[in-house]
Scaffold this active site. Structure first.
Site, short mmCIF file in Angstrom:
data_model
loop_
_atom_site.label_atom_id
_atom_site.label_comp_id
_atom_site.label_asym_id
_atom_site.label_seq_id
_atom_site.Cartn_x
_atom_site.Cartn_y
_atom_site.Cartn_z
N GLU A 136 0.84 -1.20 0.00
CA GLU A 136 0.00 0.00 0.00
C GLU A 136 0.88 1.25 0.00
O GLU A 136 0.63 2.20 -0.75
CB GLU A 136 -0.91 -0.04 1.23
CG GLU A 136 -2.07 0.92 1.18
CD GLU A 136 -2.98 0.78 2.41
OE1 GLU A 136 -2.70 -0.08 3.28
OE2 GLU A 136 -3.96 1.53 2.50
N GLY A 165 -8.73 5.09 7.12
CA GLY A 165 -9.54 4.99 8.31
C GLY A 165 -8.91 4.02 9.31
O GLY A 165 -8.99 4.21 10.52
N ALA A 166 -8.25 2.96 8.79
CA ALA A 166 -7.73 1.93 9.67
C ALA A 166 -6.20 1.83 9.68
O ALA A 166 -5.62 1.25 10.59
CB ALA A 166 -8.34 0.57 9.33
N SER A 167 -5.53 2.36 8.65
CA SER A 167 -4.06 2.37 8.70
C SER A 167 -3.52 3.63 8.03
O SER A 167 -4.25 4.35 7.34
CB SER A 167 -3.47 1.12 8.05
OG SER A 167 -3.54 1.19 6.66
N THR A 168 -2.24 3.87 8.27
CA THR A 168 -1.60 5.04 7.65
C THR A 168 -0.21 4.63 7.19
O THR A 168 0.43 3.79 7.83
CB THR A 168 -1.58 6.24 8.62
OG1 THR A 168 -1.14 7.41 7.91
CG2 THR A 168 -0.64 6.02 9.81
N GLN A 169 0.24 5.18 6.06
CA GLN A 169 1.52 4.79 5.48
C GLN A 169 2.44 5.99 5.28
O GLN A 169 1.98 7.08 4.92
CB GLN A 169 1.33 4.15 4.09
CG GLN A 169 0.73 2.77 4.08
CD GLN A 169 -0.75 2.78 4.44
OE1 GLN A 169 -1.17 2.16 5.41
NE2 GLN A 169 -1.54 3.51 3.69
N1 LIG Z 1 -14.93 14.06 2.93
C1 LIG Z 1 -14.30 13.43 3.91
N2 LIG Z 1 -14.06 14.04 5.09
C2 LIG Z 1 -13.43 13.40 6.08
N3 LIG Z 1 -12.98 12.14 6.01
C3 LIG Z 1 -13.22 11.48 4.86
C4 LIG Z 1 -13.88 12.07 3.76
N4 LIG Z 1 -13.96 11.14 2.77
C5 LIG Z 1 -13.35 10.03 3.23
N5 LIG Z 1 -12.92 10.24 4.49
C6 LIG Z 1 -12.20 9.31 5.38
O1 LIG Z 1 -11.01 8.88 4.72
C7 LIG Z 1 -10.66 7.60 5.25
C8 LIG Z 1 -10.45 6.66 4.08
O2 LIG Z 1 -9.97 5.47 4.55
P1 LIG Z 1 -10.09 4.11 3.75
O3 LIG Z 1 -9.33 4.26 2.49
O4 LIG Z 1 -11.51 3.68 3.64
O5 LIG Z 1 -9.41 3.12 4.78
P2 LIG Z 1 -8.03 2.31 4.76
O6 LIG Z 1 -7.12 2.95 3.74
O7 LIG Z 1 -7.48 2.43 6.15
O8 LIG Z 1 -8.41 0.90 4.43
C9 LIG Z 1 -11.78 7.18 6.20
O9 LIG Z 1 -11.42 7.52 7.52
C10 LIG Z 1 -12.95 8.05 5.74
O10 LIG Z 1 -13.87 8.30 6.78
CA LIG Z 2 -7.16 3.89 1.74
#
Ligand SMILES: Nc1ncnc2c1ncn2[C@@H]1O[C@H](COP(=O)(O)OP(=O)(O)O)[C@@H](O)[C@H]1O
Ligand SMILES: [Ca+2]
Length: 461
Positions: A136, A165-169
């Site tokens: 990722e 939402g669940a991880s950061t890179q």
């Molecule tokens: N307009 C927005 N304002 C705030 N947060 C947003 C908006 N659109 C998407 N997000 C957030 O961005 C993040 C996207 O994470 P996601 O790609 O679904 O998860 P992961 O990459 O951890 O599997 C989530 O926390 C979602 O709530």
């Molecule tokens: Ca993502």
């Protein structure tokens, strides 16, 4: 920008099955120029309605079905005569990593369901899998550098920061040695070697980090009367914010080992105090141990950040909403403090069109981003300006999907293109002269043989 020339276009589809939702990306590029840089474009994106595929753990069939509308859109966007050659890939990220940890059988059923669904469309299905945090990070890095046309030039590269939402890179080319093998990735692209540092923090995407931080606040609250709702007084939410939530909805995650956590109802009350909020967020980063010369947090090796960075996904959504994409670090803190102390009522009145769940969390998310970047990754007020909060580069979204597709379709060659040793004109002239020389030699050989045969005939007579 659509490709308008008469040449045939080629298409590819990647589904980003994130923890919060799934997006379908359609890419397009001209058939003849597959190997050139900067040629692949994002033609279309479609956001799947509802939550991410991991939310279908109790109803796996629903995961596959949820993709239908967006896949029909893809069918309409891509010319019918290209359908059967268009590859489709699905990559799932941290939501599915967590589900796999919690309930492997359920995660397999969800993947089987999306696989079954994707095979019903007229494209060339290439697989649905959970990608690793390293992939990722690395593919996000490839995407931003491909789109910025950095890859076949001697210029520096752009680091990649992705907040989900669940991880950061975090991924970048460091100046110093990478002391841990887990954090090192090597690529050879267009004849250049890249030695990347990458790390993915599971549970440190902004939704899971909020749960972690709420969990820590509650662990320190001693509950006297178990029949009453527990009050969670939270400096990261606006004053006047007061919602009841079930403990189950907040703590149903493998990111928290809920030994001391309460069950039942929680009364979540906002205090709107930015500096207390930051103090509470700092507690989710463990900085007490490090087995390397340097660590970010939780004992993870990280060299000093270096060069420019693109921060995308939720880094962008949050900072863009807060209007904080171009301030200094100090300015950002001041404005965020003011925003957090604004009463919840005023916030709701000011942004009636924004979903209240998002709206209520921007103070937490903004503060989390700042703390992660400054205390976690060690950005400072001096290099804060090197971070660009971006959504797109050109017409394409920054994210791991494009890099993933470029890699799987072998669109970035390891070696630079086979180029003639001389410039085009010189090469052609050389080939012409060379052919002429061969012809002259052949002619001379032919004449020589004719003469010698005639001489031989004369001698016999
Ligand atoms: N307009 C927005 N304002 C705030 N947060 C947003 C908006 N659109 C998407 N997000 C957030 O961005 C993040 C996207 O994470 P996601 O790609 O679904 O998860 P992961 O990459 O951890 O599997 C989530 O926390 C979602 O709530
Ligand atoms: Ca993502």
């Amino acid at each position: 920008m659509r490709l308008t020339s008469a040449c045939t276009a080629v298409y590819g589809i990647v589904l980003d099955a994130g923890s919060s939702h799934t997006s379908v990306f359609i890419y397009e590029w001209p058939a003849e120029k597959e190997n050139n840089t900067g040629m692949v474009q994002q033609l279309h994106t479609c956001n799947v309605k509802g939550k991410g595929i991991s939310s279908y753990y109790a109803n796996p069939d629903g995961a596959g079905k949820s993709l239908h509308e967006c896949m029909m859109e893809a069918k309409n966007k891509i010319p019918a005569n290209r359908h059967s050659e268009t590859p489709v890939y699905l990559g799932a990220t941290a939501g599915m990593r967590l589900l796999k940890m919690e309930n492997e059988a359920a995660s397999e059923k969800v993947l089987a369901s999306v696989e079954h669904s994707l095979k019903t469309y007229p494209f060339s299905y290439q697989g649905a899998r959970i990608i690793s945090g390293q992939e990722e990070g690395a593919f996000g890095w490839i995407t931003v550098n491909y789109l910025s046309k950095n890859l076949n030039k001697p210029t520096g590269t752009l680091g990649a920061l992705d907040l989900g939402g669940a991880s950061t890179q975090i991924t970048f080319v460091p100046q110093q040695e990478i002391e841990s093998n887990d954090n090192s990735i090597d690529f050879r692209l267009y004849g250049n070697d890249y030695h990347l540092y990458t790390h993915s923090f599971l549970c440190y995407g902004k939704d899971q980090a909020l749960k972690l931080s709420m969990g820590m606040k509650l662990e320190s609250t001693r509950v006297a009367d178990k029949t009453k709702p527990i009050e969670l007084r939270d400096p990261c939410f606006h004053p006047g914010y007061n919602f009841t939530k079930t403990a189950q909805s907040v703590f149903n995650t493998p990111c928290i080992n809920g030994v001391n956590l309460p069950t039942g109802i929680i009364s979540h009350v906002g205090l709107g105090n930015w500096s207390q909020c930051q103090q509470s967020i700092r507690k989710v980063f463990n900085i007490t141990y490090c087995a390397y010369s340097k660590c970010s947090f939780n004992g993870v090796f990280q060299p000093s950040v270096d060069g420019k960075f693109g921060a995308f996904s939720a880094f962008f959504f949050v900072m863009d909403f807060l209007n904080l994409t171009s301030d200094s670090l100090d300015g950002t803190k001041q404005r965020l403090a003011k925003y957090c102390s604004t009463p919840w009522k005023e916030i709701v009145e000011k942004y009636p069109q924004i979903k209240q769940k998002y709206l209520s969390e921007y103070c937490f998310s903004g503060t989390y981003i700042l703390t992660l970047l400054e205390d976690g990754y060690s950005f400072t007020s001096d290099n804060w300006k090197d971070i660009s909060f971006i959504k797109k580069i050109g017409d394409s979204d920054a994210g791991w999907t494009l890099g993933y597709m470029l890699n799987l379709t072998n669109m970035i060659p390891a070696e630079a293109q086979d180029t003639p040793l001389m410039p085009d004109g010189g090469y052609i002239t050389f080939m012409l002269l060379f052919t002429l020389l061969i012809l002259v030699l052949l002619l001379m050989v032919f004449i020589y043989f004719r003469r010698s045969t005639r001489q031989a005939q004369k001698d016999i007579i």
